[in-house]
Design a protein around this motif. Structure first.
Motif, mmCIF file in Angstrom:
data_model
loop_
_atom_site.group_PDB
_atom_site.id
_atom_site.type_symbol
_atom_site.label_atom_id
_atom_site.label_comp_id
_atom_site.label_asym_id
_atom_site.label_seq_id
_atom_site.Cartn_x
_atom_site.Cartn_y
_atom_site.Cartn_z
ATOM 1 N N TYR A 13 0.836 -1.188 0.000
ATOM 2 C CA TYR A 13 0.000 0.000 0.000
ATOM 3 C C TYR A 13 0.876 1.246 0.000
ATOM 4 C CZ TYR A 13 -3.763 -3.098 1.470
ATOM 5 O OH TYR A 13 -4.680 -4.106 1.532
ATOM 6 N N CYS A 14 0.486 2.190 -0.813
ATOM 7 C CA CYS A 14 1.138 3.485 -0.885
ATOM 8 C C CYS A 14 0.034 4.464 -1.288
ATOM 9 C CB CYS A 14 2.236 3.431 -1.946
ATOM 10 S SG CYS A 14 3.314 4.856 -1.954
ATOM 11 N N PRO A 15 0.075 5.712 -0.868
ATOM 12 C CA PRO A 15 -0.995 6.645 -1.250
ATOM 13 C C PRO A 15 -1.269 6.604 -2.755
ATOM 14 C CG PRO A 15 0.460 7.686 0.316
ATOM 15 C CD PRO A 15 1.102 6.372 -0.059
ATOM 16 N N GLY A 16 -2.492 6.317 -3.102
ATOM 17 C CA GLY A 16 -2.896 6.257 -4.505
ATOM 18 C C GLY A 16 -2.456 5.002 -5.240
ATOM 19 N N LEU A 17 -1.953 4.018 -4.530
ATOM 20 C CA LEU A 17 -1.422 2.827 -5.189
ATOM 21 C C LEU A 17 -1.662 1.589 -4.332
ATOM 22 C CD1 LEU A 17 0.545 1.527 -7.361
ATOM 23 C CD2 LEU A 17 2.361 2.040 -5.748
ATOM 24 N N LEU A 18 -2.100 0.526 -4.964
ATOM 25 C CA LEU A 18 -2.201 -0.780 -4.324
ATOM 26 C C LEU A 18 -1.601 -1.788 -5.282
ATOM 27 C CD1 LEU A 18 -3.160 -2.954 -2.342
ATOM 28 C CD2 LEU A 18 -5.367 -2.904 -3.504
ATOM 29 N N GLU A 19 -0.562 -2.462 -4.846
ATOM 30 C CA GLU A 19 0.032 -3.526 -5.649
ATOM 31 C C GLU A 19 -0.312 -4.843 -4.998
ATOM 32 O OE1 GLU A 19 4.149 -3.272 -6.723
ATOM 33 O OE2 GLU A 19 4.067 -1.099 -6.767
ATOM 34 N N LYS A 20 -0.894 -5.760 -5.772
ATOM 35 C CA LYS A 20 -1.177 -7.105 -5.294
ATOM 36 C C LYS A 20 -0.262 -8.061 -6.036
ATOM 37 C CE LYS A 20 -5.662 -7.807 -5.874
ATOM 38 N NZ LYS A 20 -7.059 -8.230 -5.683
ATOM 39 N N TYR A 21 0.270 -9.008 -5.307
ATOM 40 C CA TYR A 21 1.120 -10.015 -5.919
ATOM 41 C C TYR A 21 0.358 -11.328 -5.982
ATOM 42 C CZ TYR A 21 5.073 -6.892 -5.618
ATOM 43 O OH TYR A 21 5.924 -5.844 -5.789
ATOM 44 N N PRO A 22 0.615 -12.164 -6.988
ATOM 45 C CA PRO A 22 -0.078 -13.450 -7.089
ATOM 46 C C PRO A 22 0.165 -14.308 -5.843
ATOM 47 C CG PRO A 22 1.249 -13.018 -9.053
ATOM 48 C CD PRO A 22 1.586 -11.972 -8.056
ATOM 49 N N ALA A 23 -0.789 -15.171 -5.535
ATOM 50 C CA ALA A 23 -0.641 -16.075 -4.399
ATOM 51 C C ALA A 23 0.612 -16.920 -4.579
ATOM 52 C CB ALA A 23 -1.871 -16.976 -4.273
ATOM 53 N N ASN A 24 1.292 -17.192 -3.485
ATOM 54 C CA ASN A 24 2.501 -18.029 -3.454
ATOM 55 C C ASN A 24 3.689 -17.439 -4.198
ATOM 56 O OD1 ASN A 24 1.412 -20.154 -1.871
ATOM 57 N ND2 ASN A 24 0.336 -20.890 -3.670
ATOM 58 N N THR A 25 3.683 -16.145 -4.442
ATOM 59 C CA THR A 25 4.818 -15.533 -5.125
ATOM 60 C C THR A 25 6.087 -15.745 -4.299
ATOM 61 O OG1 THR A 25 5.555 -13.547 -6.273
ATOM 62 C CG2 THR A 25 4.564 -13.216 -4.133
ATOM 63 N N ALA A 26 7.209 -15.936 -4.964
ATOM 64 C CA ALA A 26 8.468 -16.264 -4.285
ATOM 65 C C ALA A 26 9.132 -15.047 -3.641
ATOM 66 C CB ALA A 26 9.428 -16.927 -5.262
ATOM 67 N N SER A 27 8.929 -13.868 -4.225
ATOM 68 C CA SER A 27 9.553 -12.661 -3.674
ATOM 69 C C SER A 27 8.761 -11.437 -4.113
ATOM 70 C CB SER A 27 11.003 -12.542 -4.137
ATOM 71 O OG SER A 27 11.062 -12.385 -5.539
ATOM 72 N N VAL A 28 8.962 -10.343 -3.400
ATOM 73 C CA VAL A 28 8.326 -9.079 -3.768
ATOM 74 C C VAL A 28 9.380 -7.989 -3.788
ATOM 75 C CG1 VAL A 28 6.047 -9.642 -2.877
ATOM 76 C CG2 VAL A 28 7.666 -8.519 -1.390
ATOM 77 N N ARG A 29 9.158 -7.014 -4.648
ATOM 78 C CA ARG A 29 10.048 -5.860 -4.740
ATOM 79 C C ARG A 29 9.270 -4.635 -4.295
ATOM 80 N NH1 ARG A 29 14.663 -6.920 -7.297
ATOM 81 N NH2 ARG A 29 15.086 -4.703 -7.522
ATOM 82 N N GLY A 30 9.894 -3.783 -3.555
ATOM 83 C CA GLY A 30 9.250 -2.567 -3.075
ATOM 84 C C GLY A 30 9.831 -1.323 -3.705
ATOM 85 N N ASP A 31 10.243 -1.414 -4.956
ATOM 86 C CA ASP A 31 10.961 -0.318 -5.613
ATOM 87 C C ASP A 31 10.224 1.016 -5.602
ATOM 88 O OD1 ASP A 31 13.313 -1.646 -6.172
ATOM 89 O OD2 ASP A 31 12.561 -2.440 -8.063
ATOM 90 N N ARG A 32 8.917 1.007 -5.692
ATOM 91 C CA ARG A 32 8.192 2.291 -5.711
ATOM 92 C C ARG A 32 8.268 2.989 -4.362
ATOM 93 N NH1 ARG A 32 2.819 1.755 -9.398
ATOM 94 N NH2 ARG A 32 3.807 0.639 -11.098
#
Length: 51
Positions: A13-32
């Protein structure tokens, strides 16, 4: 960042933004929000089997 171990989903979650990742994803990036940040979820998912 919200990690839902029960459903194995990750939300960023970020103001004006919601990023959802697929179930069971191996890793996430928080670049934004945190440039260069990467979280390996292997151990998180592994531990969720026992909770």
């Amino acid at each position: 960042m919200l990690i839902n171990r029960k459903h194995r989903r990750v939300y960023i979650y970020c103001p004006g933004l919601l990023e959802k990742y697929p179930a069971n994803t191996a890793s996430v990036r928080g670049d934004r929000v945190l440039p260069g940040f990467m979280l390996n979820l292997g151990k998180v998912w592994e531990r969720s089997r026992y909770c």
